[in-house]
Design an enzyme around this catalytic site. Sequence first.
Site, short mmCIF file in Angstrom:
data_model
loop_
_atom_site.label_atom_id
_atom_site.label_comp_id
_atom_site.label_asym_id
_atom_site.label_seq_id
_atom_site.Cartn_x
_atom_site.Cartn_y
_atom_site.Cartn_z
N HIS A 193 104.87 24.76 30.72
CA HIS A 193 105.34 23.69 29.84
C HIS A 193 105.75 22.42 30.60
CE1 HIS A 193 106.39 26.75 26.41
NE2 HIS A 193 105.16 26.89 26.89
N TYR A 249 106.71 35.12 19.86
CA TYR A 249 105.42 35.76 20.08
C TYR A 249 105.44 37.23 19.68
CZ TYR A 249 103.86 31.56 22.49
OH TYR A 249 103.50 30.27 22.77
N GLN A 268 100.51 26.60 34.61
CA GLN A 268 100.00 25.44 33.88
C GLN A 268 100.15 24.15 34.67
OE1 GLN A 268 102.29 25.62 30.25
NE2 GLN A 268 101.37 27.57 29.61
N GLU A 282 103.08 20.75 16.28
CA GLU A 282 103.59 19.64 15.48
C GLU A 282 102.96 18.30 15.87
OE1 GLU A 282 108.16 21.41 14.95
OE2 GLU A 282 107.81 19.52 16.01
#
Length: 363
Positions: A141, A255, A79, A234
């Site tokens: 992340h 998960y 990522q 959120e």
Amino acid sequence: MIQRTVLSLVMTLLMTAAAMAQPRVEVAVDDLTHPWGMALLPEGDLLVTERPGRLLQLNPDTGERRVIGNSPAVVARGQGGLLDIALHPQFEDNRWVYLTWAGACESGSATHLGRGKLGDGELTDFETLLVAEPCVSSGRHFGSRLVFDRDGHLYMTTGDRGQRDRSQDPHDLNGAVLRLHDDGSIPADNPFADGAAGHPAIYSFGHRNPQGATLHPVTGAVWIHEHGPRGGDEINLPASGENFGWPLMTHGREYHGPEIGPDTLPGMVDPIHHWTPSIAPSGMLFYTGDAFPHWQGHLLVGALVQTHLARLELDGTTVVTEDRLLEDRGRRIRAVEQGPDGAILLLTDHADGELLRLTPRDH
């Protein structure tokens, strides 16, 4: 017979209203490679980051583009890569452009923050302002949204790098919202400014992977959103020194199924809204333009997994209604911006990514 006619008319009106609620979508620029962030220049061009490492200047009207030189070297793995971008509030005077990226460091990579001055086709005087240490080998992340508040403080989000317990360590710069001066120095009123109870740059912690940040147009408060695991995405309002709970509390699950923690815990801040199941939110904007007058004050959020643009109507900090737009396109919406004419600009995160322009259907 009359009842059938009335019912048919009502259904037609409802279908027409639903169709009108969907904006007209134009592909303004295509052939982008995993675009991630964008910033609107005063003259109307856009600066766009591509995750593999290119910084582009785009004309959204003509599609003309050029590569901006001297952007930082990135670790384009997983990522990671070249991520968000923001302009200094006094950009027209000082030309400072702020970037975040996954950069190499001694033990792997970390989210970096830096700035350079936009010149003729390149960044000059580029400097790294912060490295979100400790560095790790994970490719996950990185967080990485940027927003300036009305006092000129720069807020930067960081993810937990896939190592969730780091979010509960206030001395660790990951899984947090950071607050800095524009030169990267630490504000004296940061909650841990003396370094005793936490890292001086940290404003709030207990976050998982925040990929949206924006200012409320009335209150000036910073709003963020963050990815949950399996559920529990959120929306949060960062507050000085507060713990937002990840991974001790979450609406999400592992998960592979089991519960991670309770939905709420004493002493930790609950989200004002959550998505369960996850939509994978990215990009965030309070709409203030005139092109969609009925949307003024609404919150627009891109979705990666659910591939839509969420439009949230709010009463204060309470979500009243939520609509999903562009579901039929099946595109991962990474970033959201408002054009000077009130059009909504979106980046789609694909190898054949696009800059989309949304306008009302009656235009």
